[in-house]
Structures are given as structure tokens and as C-alpha cells.
Design a protein around this motif. Structure first.
Motif, short mmCIF file in Angstrom:
data_model
loop_
_atom_site.label_atom_id
_atom_site.label_comp_id
_atom_site.label_asym_id
_atom_site.label_seq_id
_atom_site.Cartn_x
_atom_site.Cartn_y
_atom_site.Cartn_z
N SER A 35 0.83 -1.21 0.00
CA SER A 35 0.00 0.00 0.00
C SER A 35 0.86 1.26 0.00
N GLN A 81 2.18 1.67 -3.46
CA GLN A 81 1.15 2.19 -4.35
C GLN A 81 0.97 3.69 -4.16
N GLU A 82 1.01 4.12 -2.90
CA GLU A 82 0.88 5.55 -2.60
C GLU A 82 2.02 6.34 -3.22
N VAL A 102 -5.59 1.77 -4.88
CA VAL A 102 -5.80 3.01 -4.12
C VAL A 102 -5.19 4.17 -4.89
N ARG A 130 -5.34 8.17 -0.67
CA ARG A 130 -5.60 7.62 0.67
C ARG A 130 -6.51 8.49 1.53
N LYS A 184 -7.23 5.40 7.53
CA LYS A 184 -6.94 4.08 6.96
C LYS A 184 -8.23 3.35 6.60
N GLU A 201 -5.68 1.26 2.47
CA GLU A 201 -4.32 0.76 2.34
C GLU A 201 -4.32 -0.47 1.43
N LYS A 202 -5.32 -1.33 1.62
CA LYS A 202 -5.41 -2.56 0.82
C LYS A 202 -6.20 -2.38 -0.47
#
Length: 388
Positions: free
Chosen positions: A47, A50-51, A288, A291, A295, A381-382
């Protein structure tokens, strides 16, 4: 004859432009895969990776959507700062707005830069003073001046925040020349998606304008013109073609090196059902794009197909197949956004990051699994969504 000439000239420009328009269509996925190898140099979670990819691939400049919201919010702020304009808004006195120099500077800028902004994939609306006054009245209702100052500041802060975070990530990574090029390319493709969206909406604006005129001259409904194929318009305008099609019952199949096939009625519906490849799983998982601050997010779902016809209230979770320009006002007040489609450079991804709204994209099946009123939990996050 002149109308046909204008139409054919626009068609030629449009078709040539689309050779460039298709660039970036699948680049988001490829860029994300390549960037993943770079950000994974540090031992971080998926996660977090990815962010970082989202931030690295975010365009350098503000998107057209953020710029539009900025100008629109400035008009709202100006009205709430002047008693004369507030009173004129309540009394629908357009003359007061016309005589206010500061307001007209903002409106003229809005009209010039965002004339196509009220266009969707079906029709267009002109950006006129009377219409924007109605939207301004709706937007400023029960809101204070401080709210719009905060919106303007927030758009600026989010843009600077993304730039700052990008610098920090790059500083941590020991990048090769090729890796720096890749990040630059990611930014470029994200920005190109923004330019492409502008081009599309301008194109639609002009075409729909012409189609409205064709419908008027042929004395038919706009719907009868809008669903003609590009090569049928000319014959239709000359009166050599009579076509009446139901909007919901056409399925067009394009195959390489073959003429198009068109299906109607129940056959079209069956073809559409087959083409969708219904996903029966109740599991909703995507990527994602943004965010936000929490979370885990819980909220009530609202599915939107046409934002111009469907109501959406602040604090709901917006669920749709993909977002477009006309979705921006809804995205701004959404608690979170979930889409079926999209990659790191898509409209939903860019706009949600600039607005700081949590967003999960590319779920494939969210609009089919979720229903209006469903209470859901999003793990940002997932990238998972589940009913609760």
C-alpha cells in the motif's frame, strides 16, 4: 451545404487528433508496473508502494478540474464578500452582476477557459451568465465566506503537498538516469490524460452543437441525430436517410479488418450482457488512487450514472463506472470515491488526489455488487471494499 462542410472539417480534425488521443490509454498500468520496481528499493508495504507510485506519477501542474473549481470558488467568495451581490443573487438581479467589474472578470475568465465544462458524453450546455448565477446560488446556500476561502486554500495546499511529497520520495531513492526518465514520463502521461480530457470535451461541445442544429433543420428530436454514425450524418442532413433508434437498444461490434456490425432490440441487450462478462464475486478490490487521512472509511453508498439527473448528498460514498468532468462537484463533497475503471493517470485518480478525497479505482465490479444505501467499509491501504 455549409453546415455539412463545417461538420466534415470538424470530423477530419477530430479523427486526426484521436491518433494522439489514444496515447496514454494503457500507459498508466505499464508505468505503475515499472515504478513499482523503483519504489520497492526500500522495504515498504504494498500500500505504501502504491501511494508512492501515485505521487510520483501525478502531473506537475494543476489539473483542469482543480483550476475550474478555483475560479468557481472565487466567484462564490466574491458574492459572499459583497452585500450588494448577495442581495442580487437572492433577487435574481442579473444586471447587478453585469455591472460588477470584479465579478465579470472572473465570469469572463470562466466562460473563456471552461466553455466546454458543462458538456458530457451526450449533450452540451452553454456557459451563460444566467445559468452560472443559478449554480452560484445553489453552491453558496447555507455556506459562509470562510468555507470558500478554505476550498481555494485547500486546492493550493494539496497541489503543493503532492509536489513536496514527490521531492521527499525522490530524495530517498537513489535513482539512475533511466529511472528519472521513467518518473518524468509518468508525469507526462498523467498530464496528457488531462489534456486529452479537455480535447474530448471541446470536441463533444462542437459536435453536439452541430447535431442540435441538424435536428432543428430536419425537424426531428436530438436523440435521433445523436445516435447516428459519423458517416450517416451527411445523408441524414440531406434527407436521404431516415433513422430512428432507441437509445438503450443498440449494440455495435467493431472487429479488425471487418465492417461494423449493429444489433438492435433484444438481440442488442443479449450481446451487451455477454460483452460485460458479469463478475459474480462479492469481493471488491481495486487500486488506491488517493488515501485521504484515514486508513478505514465507513459510509453509505450512492451509485451515480448521470450526475446531471441524480441527486448526491454530501458525506455519501460515490460509486460509478468512471468519473468525468461533470462528476467533479460530486467528488468534492463525497466521503470517498469507488470506480469500476481507471489507472493511476485516470480522471478519478488525479482529481481525488488534488482534493484529498479517498479513492479506490479499477475495481471492475463495484457498480454491480453495491447498491444504493449499502453501508460499506473501505480499507484505503489494501484497496478493498466490503459491506457491513
Amino acid at each position: 451545404r455549409r453546415l455539412i462542410e463545417i461538420y466534415e472539417e470538424l470530423l477530419k480534425v477530430s479523427q486526426e487528433w484521436w491518433y494522439y488521443g489514444v496515447m496514454g490509454e494503457d500507459k498508466g498500468r505499464i508505468i505503475a508496473e515499472k515504478l513499482l520496481t523503483i519504489v520497492k528499493k526500500e522495504k515498504i508495504s504494498k500500500s505504501e508502494a502504491q501511494e508512492r507510485i501515485n505521487i510520483l506519477a501525478h502531473p506537475k501542474n494543476k489539473s483542469i478540474f482543480a483550476l475550474e473549481r478555483e475560479v468557481f470558488s472565487k466567484m462564490c467568495a466574491l458574492i459572499l464578500s459583497k452585500e450588494k451581490l448577495k442581495s442580487a443573487l437572492n433577487n435574481k438581479d442579473i444586471s447587478v452582476f453585469r455591472s460588477d467589474e470584479k465579478f465579470m472578470i472572473l465570469f469572463n475568465r470562466y466562460q473563456k477557459e471552461f466553455f466546454y465544462f458543462w458538456t458530457n458524453f451526450y449533450d452540451y450546455k452553454l456557459v451563460e451568465l444566467e445559468k452560472i448565477i443559478f449554480l452560484l446560488e445553489k453552491e453558496t446556500a447555507n455556506k459562509e465566506l470562510s468555507y470558500f476561502k478554505e476550498v481555494i486554500g485547500h486546492l493550493e495546499q494539496e497541489s503543493e503537498k503532492i509536489k513536496s511529497e514527490k521531492k521527499k520520495i525522490i530524495a530517498k531513492l537513489k535513482l539512475s538516469k533511466e529511472e528519472k526518465k521513467l518518473i518524468d514520463f509518468g508525469e507526462l502521461m498523467s498530464e496528457w490524460q488531462d489534456y486529452r480530457k479537455r480535447g474530448m470535451m471541446k470536441q463533444f461541445f462542437y459536435f453536439f452543437n452541430i447535431f442540435t442544429e441538424i435536428a432543428k433543420r430536419r425537424k426531428v428530436k436530438y436523440e435521433e441525430v445523436i445516435f447516428l454514425f459519423a458517416d450517416e450524418i451527411k445523408d441524414f442532413l440531406w434527407g436521404e436517410l431516415e433513422v430512428k433508434r432507441a437509445r438503450e437498444s443498440i449494440f455495435v461490434c467493431f472487429q479488425k479488418d471487418k465492417p461494423r456490425e449493429v444489433f438492435y432490440g433484444d438481440t442488442a441487450k443479449r450481446m451487451f450482457s455477454l460483452a460485460r462478462k458479469e463478475i459474480l464475486t462479492e469481493i471488491i478490490k481495486g487500486n488506491v488512487a488517493s488515501r485521504g487521512k484515514s486508513k478505514i472509511i465507513q459510509g453509505v453508498v450512492k451509485l451515480i450514472k448521470d450526475p446531471s439527473k441524480e441527486k448526491f448528498e454530501e458525506g455519501l460514498i460515490l460509486v460509478t463506472s468512471m468519473t468525468r468532468i461533470e462528476f467533479v462537484p460530486l467528488m468534492k463533497i463525497a466521503k470517498a470515491i469507488i470506480t469500476d475503471e481507471g489507472g493511476i493517470a485516470c480522471h478519478a485518480a488525479i482529481v481525488s488526489r488534488e482534493m484529498g478525497v479517498p479513492c479506490v479505482i479499477g475495481t471492475k465490479n463495484a457498480t454491480r455488487v453495491l447498491k444504493n444505501g449499502d453501508l460499506v467499509e473501505i480499507d484505503v491501504e489494501k484497496g478493498t471494499v466490503k459491506k457491513i
